[in-house]
Enzyme design. Structure first.
Site, PDB file in Angstrom:
ATOM      1  N   GLY A  95      44.372   3.664  38.486  1.00 30.69           N
ATOM      2  CA  GLY A  95      43.602   2.605  39.113  1.00 30.69           C
ATOM      3  C   GLY A  95      42.649   1.973  38.129  1.00 30.69           C
ATOM      4  N   GLY A 145      39.131  -1.149  37.898  1.00 32.45           N
ATOM      5  CA  GLY A 145      38.223  -2.091  38.532  1.00 32.45           C
ATOM      6  C   GLY A 145      37.585  -2.951  37.471  1.00 32.45           C
ATOM      7  N   GLY A 193      35.591  -0.252  35.229  1.00 36.68           N
ATOM      8  CA  GLY A 193      36.153   0.991  34.723  1.00 36.68           C
ATOM      9  C   GLY A 193      37.642   1.148  34.948  1.00 36.68           C
ATOM     10  N   GLN A 194      38.174   2.202  34.352  1.00 39.77           N
ATOM     11  CA  GLN A 194      39.574   2.586  34.461  1.00 39.77           C
ATOM     12  C   GLN A 194      39.610   4.015  34.999  1.00 39.77           C
ATOM     13  OE1 GLN A 194      42.538   0.740  33.303  1.00 39.77           O
ATOM     14  NE2 GLN A 194      43.456   2.318  34.578  1.00 39.77           N
ATOM     15  N   VAL A 195      40.570   4.316  35.847  1.00 35.79           N
ATOM     16  CA  VAL A 195      40.724   5.659  36.388  1.00 35.79           C
ATOM     17  C   VAL A 195      42.050   6.228  35.905  1.00 35.79           C
ATOM     18  CG1 VAL A 195      40.750   7.111  38.438  1.00 35.79           C
ATOM     19  CG2 VAL A 195      39.384   5.021  38.426  1.00 35.79           C
ATOM     20  N   ASP A 225      30.105   1.217  50.705  1.00 35.73           N
ATOM     21  CA  ASP A 225      31.298   0.488  50.265  1.00 35.73           C
ATOM     22  C   ASP A 225      32.562   1.131  50.820  1.00 35.73           C
ATOM     23  OD1 ASP A 225      32.608  -1.597  48.947  1.00 35.73           O
ATOM     24  OD2 ASP A 225      32.884  -0.437  47.108  1.00 35.73           O
TER      25      ASP A 225
END
Length: 421
Positions: free
Chosen positions: A24, A26, A29-31, A138
């Site tokens: 994933g 955003g 950031g990166q997951v 959120d």
């Protein structure tokens, strides 16, 4: 859950976690899917180098401190973190499964029984968060993961302590997901109350049961206007009739008109019991319907040189040692890697509606009844071939073999250009 191979520019290790692929991303950031030295899978969130500054580090450090505070069966647990590293990172429990947004997109809305079970489960999870003095702020379909042990809530990056007027947000800015955001949050009001999470949960349940959110618009300014305008009612079309009263109250414009989370749990229970089920039965059906276990970790790096073991006539390793056998229950862990979908669960009496042994009329007297109406059909997990017998000594992959490293590098080079993120 979709996992893309690492690109040549991605790190291969952070904080002792070996990174296996991307799961994933955003704006900040990166997951990655990571694995600890002991083989524990983890979701490793990394801040992009291009956005690392003092404010980002401060917000990231706040997320880490909040995750240290939170506990509960419905919360993805924090495993480790280093907000002071050159590339700040944190590792949380990895939940193998789709998020609610992708599940509904792939399989359609949930039946009312399962949506009510989801509502009771998430409301109870959020109540645990609130008891610890925190607000999520959120909650949205993408932040609900449907794992093999039931749904879990993730991403507390915007979480704050309740009754606090302090915020890391710049003045005159609003953070969050507008389509799931209550009016007071969209208007930038401080302090916020637990009612913001009740509203967001109502938006999540509406999406789960109907496939759409309460407000939709192509233009962000139009969307904010819809959310904040008391004369614009949320769109409840497609929601099951038995859930409409609950959704209407949860999505009320005024925070004080929304129910408490304990009331949400009780109303969801009423919807479940009205269909002849116990809450635990509905929870099992929800997990069976949404869990999608797949041997993802084994697919990332192939096994090399796996030894074979003579098998006894019983199909068990011929060494006298006990081995784990899959139970067929998607909520039960096993040391075996199951094929996609897992084996068909064996039906039991406990999974059927519990009929009233003696139906009563309005005055309490027994009444005659016709044929019992069929319960709402719940899609069952697709049947798959039973897994083969366990093999002693078979590791999921050779972590440090040269061949595995070469294969991983080729995956990165060949597929990185076509990755979705």
């Amino acid at each position: 859950m979709h996992i893309a191979p690492l690109s040549p520019h991605d790190p291969t290790e952070l904080g002792g976690y070996e990174l296996l692929g991307r799961i994933g991303h955003g704006g900040m950031g990166q997951v990655y899917l990571g694995e600890s030295p002991g083989g524990e899978p983890a979701a490793v969130k990394v801040i992009k180098p291009s956005v690392v500054d003092s404010d980002t580090r401060l917000r990231f450090a706040q997320e880490v401190e909040i995750l240290k505070t939170i506990w509960g069966a419905r919360i993805a647990a924090l495993l480790d973190a280093d907000p002071e590293a050159d590339q700040p990172w944190l590792a949380t429990e990895y939940i193998e499964g789709l998020d609610l947004s992708r599940h509904v997109a792939s399989h359609g809305p949930l039946p009312s029984l399962l949506a009510a079970s989801l509502g009771a489960t998430l409301a109870e999870g959020l109540a645990t968060v609130h008891k610890q003095g925190l607000l999520h702020r959120d909650l949205k379909p993408a932040n609900v993961l449907l794992g093999p042990n039931g749904p879990k809530i993730i991403d507390f990056g915007l979480a704050v302590f309740a009754e606090s007027s302090v915020s890391l947000t710049a003045p005159n800015t609003v953070v969050g997901t507008p389509s799931c955001m209550p009016p007071e949050q969209a208007n930038g009001e401080k302090p916020l109350t637990p009612a913001v999470d009740v509203y967001a949960l109502g938006a999540v349940l509406l999406f789960a049961a109907s496939g759409h959110l309460p407000y939709q618009a192509a233009n962000i300014h139009v969307l904010f206007h819809q959310v904040t305008d008391p004369e614009t009612s949320p769109d409840l079309s497609g929601a099951p009739d038995e859930l409409v009263p609950l959704l209407t109250s949860m999505l009320a414009h005024q925070a004080q008109d929304r129910p408490a989370l304990d009331d949400v749990v009780q109303q969801c229970r009423a919807v479940i019991e009205a269909q002849g089920f116990k809450v635990a039965q509905a929870r099992r059906r929800l997990t069976s319907h949404t869990a999608t276990p797949t041997p993802i970790l084994d697919d990332l790096l192939p096994m090399t040189g796996a030894p074979t073991v003579p098998m006894a006539p019983t199909g068990m390793p011929d060494d006298g040692a006990a081995s784990a056998v899959p139970s067929g229950d998607p909520g039960t862990e096993s040391t075996l890697v199951l094929p996609p979908g897992g084996p068909e669960p064996t039906p039991t009496l406990i999974d059927h509606p519990v009929p009233d042994p003696e139906p009563r009329g309005a005055a309490g007297q027994a009444v005659a009844t016709g044929p019992e109406p069929a319960a709402e059909p719940i899609p069952a997990p697709s049947a798959t071939p039973a897994p083969g017998p366990p093999v002693k000594g078979r590791s999921r992959r050779s972590r440090h073999s040269v061949q595995a490293r070469i294969t991983a590098q080729r995956l990165r080079e060949v597929y990185a250009a076509g990755a979705t993120f």
